[in-house]
Design a protein around this motif. Structure first.
Motif, mmCIF file in Angstrom:
data_model
loop_
_atom_site.group_PDB
_atom_site.id
_atom_site.type_symbol
_atom_site.label_atom_id
_atom_site.label_comp_id
_atom_site.label_asym_id
_atom_site.label_seq_id
_atom_site.Cartn_x
_atom_site.Cartn_y
_atom_site.Cartn_z
ATOM 1 N N GLU A 458 0.880 -1.221 0.037
ATOM 2 C CA GLU A 458 0.094 0.151 0.041
ATOM 3 C C GLU A 458 0.822 1.179 0.009
ATOM 4 O OE1 GLU A 458 -3.292 0.513 -0.169
ATOM 5 O OE2 GLU A 458 -2.985 2.776 -0.119
ATOM 6 N N ILE A 463 3.229 5.810 -2.926
ATOM 7 C CA ILE A 463 4.465 6.458 -3.551
ATOM 8 C C ILE A 463 4.573 6.605 -5.059
ATOM 9 C CG2 ILE A 463 6.843 6.552 -3.587
ATOM 10 C CD1 ILE A 463 7.007 5.074 -1.142
ATOM 11 N N ARG A 465 1.460 6.558 -6.966
ATOM 12 C CA ARG A 465 0.367 7.198 -7.337
ATOM 13 C C ARG A 465 0.574 8.878 -7.044
ATOM 14 N NH1 ARG A 465 -4.872 4.537 -5.363
ATOM 15 N NH2 ARG A 465 -5.574 6.398 -6.161
ATOM 16 N N ASP A 489 10.353 8.108 1.374
ATOM 17 C CA ASP A 489 10.344 8.629 -0.056
ATOM 18 C C ASP A 489 10.688 10.143 0.232
ATOM 19 O OD1 ASP A 489 7.940 10.451 -0.329
ATOM 20 O OD2 ASP A 489 7.026 8.688 0.096
ATOM 21 N N GLY A 493 5.275 14.860 -0.053
ATOM 22 C CA GLY A 493 4.727 14.791 1.132
ATOM 23 C C GLY A 493 3.411 15.269 1.286
ATOM 24 N N PHE A 494 2.671 15.180 2.439
ATOM 25 C CA PHE A 494 1.137 15.418 2.651
ATOM 26 C C PHE A 494 0.846 15.989 3.982
ATOM 27 C CE2 PHE A 494 -0.571 11.811 4.565
ATOM 28 C CZ PHE A 494 0.375 10.918 4.134
ATOM 29 N N VAL A 499 -5.456 15.137 5.317
ATOM 30 C CA VAL A 499 -6.276 13.903 4.767
ATOM 31 C C VAL A 499 -7.130 13.214 5.465
ATOM 32 C CG1 VAL A 499 -5.477 11.376 3.960
ATOM 33 C CG2 VAL A 499 -4.121 13.358 3.127
ATOM 34 N N GLY A 506 -13.153 7.330 0.424
ATOM 35 C CA GLY A 506 -12.113 6.449 0.066
ATOM 36 C C GLY A 506 -10.733 6.764 0.345
ATOM 37 N N GLY A 508 -7.884 8.188 2.497
ATOM 38 C CA GLY A 508 -7.394 7.867 3.817
ATOM 39 C C GLY A 508 -7.742 6.435 4.045
ATOM 40 N N LEU A 509 -8.374 5.793 3.321
ATOM 41 C CA LEU A 509 -8.669 4.463 3.690
ATOM 42 C C LEU A 509 -7.275 3.544 3.679
ATOM 43 C CD1 LEU A 509 -12.227 3.359 2.322
ATOM 44 C CD2 LEU A 509 -11.572 4.143 4.615
ATOM 45 N N GLY A 510 -6.522 3.799 2.613
ATOM 46 C CA GLY A 510 -5.455 2.968 2.468
ATOM 47 C C GLY A 510 -4.525 3.075 3.805
HETATM 48 N N1 LIG Z 1 3.904 8.668 0.093
HETATM 49 C C1 LIG Z 1 2.862 9.776 -0.243
HETATM 50 N N2 LIG Z 1 3.232 10.837 -0.636
HETATM 51 C C2 LIG Z 1 2.551 11.975 -0.978
HETATM 52 N N3 LIG Z 1 1.083 11.865 -0.436
HETATM 53 C C3 LIG Z 1 0.752 10.680 0.052
HETATM 54 C C4 LIG Z 1 1.544 9.657 0.242
HETATM 55 N N4 LIG Z 1 0.805 8.283 0.619
HETATM 56 C C5 LIG Z 1 -0.384 9.324 0.793
HETATM 57 N N5 LIG Z 1 -0.463 10.209 0.350
HETATM 58 C C6 LIG Z 1 -1.566 11.303 0.546
HETATM 59 O O1 LIG Z 1 -2.546 10.543 1.370
HETATM 60 C C7 LIG Z 1 -3.693 10.490 0.723
HETATM 61 C C8 LIG Z 1 -4.473 9.271 1.364
HETATM 62 O O2 LIG Z 1 -3.730 7.991 0.860
HETATM 63 P P1 LIG Z 1 -4.612 6.671 1.144
HETATM 64 O O3 LIG Z 1 -5.246 6.374 2.322
HETATM 65 O O4 LIG Z 1 -3.636 5.469 0.667
HETATM 66 O O5 LIG Z 1 -5.850 6.828 -0.055
HETATM 67 P P2 LIG Z 1 -5.840 6.815 -1.752
HETATM 68 O O6 LIG Z 1 -4.192 6.311 -2.008
HETATM 69 O O7 LIG Z 1 -6.673 5.899 -2.147
HETATM 70 O O8 LIG Z 1 -5.792 8.243 -1.891
HETATM 71 C C9 LIG Z 1 -3.476 10.198 -0.777
HETATM 72 O O9 LIG Z 1 -4.510 10.471 -1.589
HETATM 73 C C10 LIG Z 1 -2.417 11.270 -0.883
HETATM 74 O O10 LIG Z 1 -2.878 12.596 -0.935
#
Ligand SMILES: Nc1ncnc2c1ncn2[C@@H]1O[C@H](COP(=O)(O)OP(=O)(O)O)[C@@H](O)[C@H]1O
Ligand SMILES: [Mg+2]
Length: 558
Positions: A458, A463, A465, A489, A493-494, A499, A506, A508-510
């Motif tokens: 995940e 990373i 996407r 990575d 960043g975020f 989030v 959906g 944030g679910l990951g």
């Molecule tokens: N490694 C990362 N680098 C930048 N942004 C990230 C990263 N991981 C997560 N995000 C941000 O966090 C959000 C939530 O991630 P996730 O819960 O996996 O949901 P999704 O991937 O389905 O959008 C993503 O939409 C993205 O904006």
């Protein structure tokens, strides 16, 4: 009288007036304005002078009291005052020549009811111009009201201390039995007793049963079991939601169970345990000896009962939350393992059927191309196209199979699967990956390997996407008792809070699912990210000791 004559007369009277002011009348006025009682007493203990306050309390006149003994007038007794209640200070003043201060307790019998009043008595010597003591002055102040207030403050203070002690006792745990046991011990300590117990109300049967007790026989506790609301003293206290106390329960007509008499209980009090207007049980405090519970005791016990009830309610809620949390964990575990099984099944199906069919299609096409006449160029070219498509599809199918359930994970373990994944996904997406391992690299229980692989999968997908990263690093650290994974990575960043706040379905679910998986394994996952500064994910999962010791060989086998 002519004006001039009047003036003359006034002038003549002025010295007399002054003399009058210094005379007995002036001093009498001063002593009469005192709120405290005052007596001037001669050597023979007879009164020579009194003030208005004393006459008022006695309902007497000066003529009736002067010349009488101080003890007769003051206490209505025929003998001089005696210790311990009334120590006579007068002789000491005569002996020492110094003022003496004492406290007197007077018992009165009014209409068959005895009353107590308290007095502060100050006796000072009165001296003549030669300095000899001629009489003593006794000032008597009624301090009954002050004592009563002091007593009230003392009791209120003790009650506060008691409530505080109970509050801190019951707040130390969320375990119901621990709370009840320690609360009961504290209450018995406060009440200086050793007999009592707490009964809880069973919501379904609406009956009360002892949950904890002290100083009561097992037989008694068993016999009292299932006390109906309204039955006996405790049942009534619960039904009426009011404390009940009796001096001798063994003779109480409300008694329904004879075991109480056998137990030899006498003084008995039952207070309801109420929280949010709901009775959760009762607390009984009893004594085998005759004893009186004062109204103050009952008020205090009632307040304590309310506190215990709140603690019971909290413990119940906590247990409920714990239970739900356990069920949620079990359900989640089941969902995850079912999902893994399903993935495995599909992966196997794809591998055994689709991928093999495609492989034989590609091989057959190759054979067909080989046996076609050399001038069938167009047909050969078309078939080569079809064959290339079959090979490409086969590749994709392999990727899908791997996504679903990497056979490497089952066959070679976490490190091999992660290395393969990093190369085929992250590197393939143009992101440089550095994988490193540290510590005692070894196979772990299948559940832990799967959880960690899914978390890494995940994180890597995120990373690819979202991160727009150039480099990532993946480290796996094996220790005796745990395994830790760090995924870093250098992407954009975020803002994690943002989030988690967004209501996008959906999103944030990951991240949540990564956390859930780690926690289901009894571990912990933390995410540190800031816009522009890349993202770091750290997971740590404990390894059960028997597994770490290699004692449990079964778990790591697949
Ligand atoms: N490694 C990362 N680098 C930048 N942004 C990230 C990263 N991981 C997560 N995000 C941000 O966090 C959000 C939530 O991630 P996730 O819960 O996996 O949901 P999704 O991937 O389905 O959008 C993503 O939409 C993205 O904006
Ligand atoms: Mg994601």
């Amino acid at each position: 009288m002519p004006k001039k004559a009047t003036l003359q007369k006034t002038k003549e009277l002025q010295p007399l007036e002054r003399e009058y002011q210094s005379s007995r009348g002036y001093w009498q006025a001063i002593i009469d304005c005192l709120d405290d009682e005052l007596m001037v007493i001669a050597r023979d203990l007879c009164l020579t002078q009194v003030n208005a306050a004393l006459l008022k309390r006695q309902g007497s006149t000066t003529a009736k009291v002067i010349g009488r003994h101080c003890y007769e007038v003051s206490h209505g007794v025929t003998e001089p005052c005696q210790p311990p209640l009334c120590e006579c200070p007068i002789t000491r003043v005569w002996d020492t020549g110094k003022p003496v201060r004492v406290s007197h307790t007077h018992l009165y019998d009014t209409k068959g009811k005895s009353r107590v009043r308290y007095f502060d008595v100050i006796v000072s010597p009165l001296r003549n111009s030669r300095g000899d003591i001629t009489e003593v002055v006794e000032l008597i102040r009624d301090v009954t009201e002050v004592k009563r207030l002091e007593q009230q403050i003392r009791e209120a203070n003790q009650n506060l201390l008691a409530l505080n002690a109970i509050a801190s006792t019951v707040s130390q745990s969320l375990d119901l039995d621990t709370i009840l046991n320690s609360a009961l011990d504290k209450v018995l300590e406060l009440m200086k007793g050793n007999t009592g117990g707490i009964l809880l109300l069973d919501e379904e049967s609406q009956t009360l049963s002892y949950r904890v007790y002290r100083g009561l026989s097992k037989e008694f506790v068993q016999e009292i079991d299932g006390l109906r609301l309204g039955e006996g003293i405790a049942g009534r206290a619960a039904q009426l939601e009011k404390p009940i106390y009796v001096d001798n329960i063994s003779e109480d007509p409300r008694l329904t169970r004879s075991v109480v008499i056998k137990e030899g209980l006498r003084a008995f009090t039952s207070v309801p345990l109420r929280s949010k207007n709901k009775v959760l049980g009762v607390m009984n405090i009893a004594s085998h000896k005759v004893r009186r519970f004062t109204a103050e005791d009952i008020r205090l016990l009632n307040n304590i009962g309310n506190q215990i009830a709140v603690a019971i309610e909290n413990a119940k809620l906590y247990n409920e939350v714990q239970r739900k949390e356990e069920i949620r964990g079990e359900v989640l575990n089941l969902v995850i393992s079912t999902q893994e099984e399903e993935r495995k099944r599909i992966a196997r199906g794809l591998h055994d059927e689709t991928s093999q069919a495609l492989t034989s299609l590609a091989v057959n096409l190759e054979a067909v191309i080989a046996i076609l006449p050399s001038d069938a160029d167009e047909a050969k070219a078309k078939l080569r196209g079809v064959q290339a498509l079959a090979v490409k599809t086969l590749d994709e199918i392999h990727k899908v199979i791997y996504e679903l359930r990497p056979t490497l994970l089952d066959d070679l373990g976490l490190v091999a699967a992660v290395e393969w994944y990093a190369e085929n996904y992250l590197e393939a997406a143009g992101i440089k990956v550095h994988v490193e391992t540290d510590g005692l690299e070894r196979r772990l229980p299948a559940q832990i390997e799967t959880a960690l692989f899914r978390i890494i999968q995940e994180a890597a997908t995120n990373i690819i996407r979202h991160a727009n990263a150039g480099k990532t690093s993946l480290s796996l650290e094996f220790s005796e008792t745990s395994v830790a994974v760090h995924i870093k990575d250098d992407g954009k960043g975020f803002d994690l809070d943002e989030v988690m706040r967004t209501k996008d379905s959906g999103r944030g679910l990951g991240l949540l699912s990564m956390q859930e998986r780690a926690e289901l394994m009894g571990g912990h996952l933390s995410i540190r990210s800031r816009p522009g500064l890349g993202t770091r994910i750290a997971v740590k999962i404990p390894i059960a000791q028997e597994v770490a010791d290699g004692r449990d060989k079964g778990i790591s086998g697949r």
